[in-house]
Design a protein around this motif. Structure first.
Motif, PDB file in Angstrom:
ATOM      1  N   SER A 183      -7.792   5.672   7.579  1.00 42.10           N
ATOM      2  CA  SER A 183      -6.842   5.229   6.338  1.00 42.10           C
ATOM      3  C   SER A 183      -7.047   3.741   6.137  1.00 42.10           C
ATOM      4  N   HIS A 222      -7.485   9.316   3.721  1.00 39.60           N
ATOM      5  CA  HIS A 222      -6.094   9.953   3.459  1.00 39.60           C
ATOM      6  C   HIS A 222      -4.983   8.590   3.343  1.00 39.60           C
ATOM      7  N   HIS A 223      -4.274   8.485   2.694  1.00 34.84           N
ATOM      8  CA  HIS A 223      -3.326   7.548   2.463  1.00 34.84           C
ATOM      9  C   HIS A 223      -4.118   6.152   2.329  1.00 34.84           C
ATOM     10  N   SER A 224      -5.083   5.889   1.400  1.00 37.65           N
ATOM     11  CA  SER A 224      -5.972   4.973   1.252  1.00 37.65           C
ATOM     12  C   SER A 224      -5.938   4.587  -0.155  1.00 37.65           C
ATOM     13  N   LEU A 233       1.011   3.865  -2.905  1.00 36.97           N
ATOM     14  CA  LEU A 233       0.574   5.426  -2.979  1.00 36.97           C
ATOM     15  C   LEU A 233       1.697   6.290  -3.367  1.00 36.97           C
ATOM     16  N   GLU A 234       3.044   5.868  -2.667  1.00 31.52           N
ATOM     17  CA  GLU A 234       4.383   6.732  -3.350  1.00 31.52           C
ATOM     18  C   GLU A 234       4.281   6.816  -4.809  1.00 31.52           C
ATOM     19  N   GLU A 285      -4.227  11.805  -1.000  1.00 31.31           N
ATOM     20  CA  GLU A 285      -3.054  10.763  -1.149  1.00 31.31           C
ATOM     21  C   GLU A 285      -3.842   9.498  -1.053  1.00 31.31           C
ATOM     22  N   SER A 286      -4.477   9.294  -1.953  1.00 29.46           N
ATOM     23  CA  SER A 286      -5.230   7.929  -2.134  1.00 29.46           C
ATOM     24  C   SER A 286      -5.620   7.686  -3.450  1.00 29.46           C
ATOM     25  N   LYS A 337       0.873  -1.292  -0.143  1.00 32.34           N
ATOM     26  CA  LYS A 337      -0.007   0.109   0.108  1.00 32.34           C
ATOM     27  C   LYS A 337       0.814   1.133   0.108  1.00 32.34           C
ATOM     28  N   GLU A 338       1.928   1.343   0.646  1.00 30.01           N
ATOM     29  CA  GLU A 338       2.607   2.453   0.966  1.00 30.01           C
ATOM     30  C   GLU A 338       3.440   2.844  -0.344  1.00 30.01           C
TER      31      GLU A 338
END
Length: 167
Positions: free
Chosen positions: A155, A139-141, A65-66, A124-125, A61-62
């Motif tokens: 998240s 966020h971050h999803s 998203l990056e 950020e998704s 996931k990280e």
């Protein structure tokens, strides 16, 4: 490990793979493409390498998203999106036929086709196609395709064809 091969001599590759199968040549119990390529080299095939400028990892996931954020900044041209009572903070990629209203989208957001986002904040998704997000702060999803999410500030990593209603 990931590799990229461009093989013009497809018949030679098929013959090489047939050869390792007929010899029952296995590596770690499996027939490997690289063993077939080694047969091709022994038979005179020329193999070249080429430099790769960027490699984008999407294995977690990280890192997904990056990678999404890097590609949005690098590849996606600025676009003037118009949705009612909605603020768009670039870079974003919003596919066709999305219905978005009363929301804040961005930065670094990708939204798939035919997705609905109402009364939500998304940053950020990544949201897949045919999904619905209502009354949520994300966020971050990562939200898969054909998913539904109502009423949440979280998240998440939500798979395809999933429905969650925290309302």
């Amino acid at each position: 490990m990931v590799g990229l091969y461009k093989i013009r001599e497809s018949q030679e590759l098929i013959q090489a793979l047939d050869e390792i199968i007929n010899r029952n040549q296995r590596t770690q119990g499996e027939y490997h493409l690289t063993d077939g390529i080694e047969v091709m080299i022994r038979n005179g095939a020329k193999i070249r390498t080429f430099p790769v400028e960027n490699w984008y990892d999407c294995g977690s996931k990280e890192s997904l998203l990056e990678t999404n954020a890097v590609l949005l900044k690098k590849v996606i041209p600025a676009h003037q999106y118009q949705f009612p009572n909605t603020i768009i903070i670039p870079p974003v990629s919003i596919s066709e036929h999305c219905r978005i209203s009363n929301s804040i989208i961005g930065p670094n957001v990708s939204i798939g086709d035919h997705t609905i986002v109402h009364y939500s904040i998304v940053k950020e998704s990544i949201i897949g196609s045919y999904s619905e997000i209502r009354n949520a702060v994300l966020h971050h999803s990562v939200i898969g395709s054909d998913s539904s999410l109502h009423g949440l500030s979280q998240s998440l990593n939500l798979g395809d064809s999933t429905e969650i209603d925290f309302g």
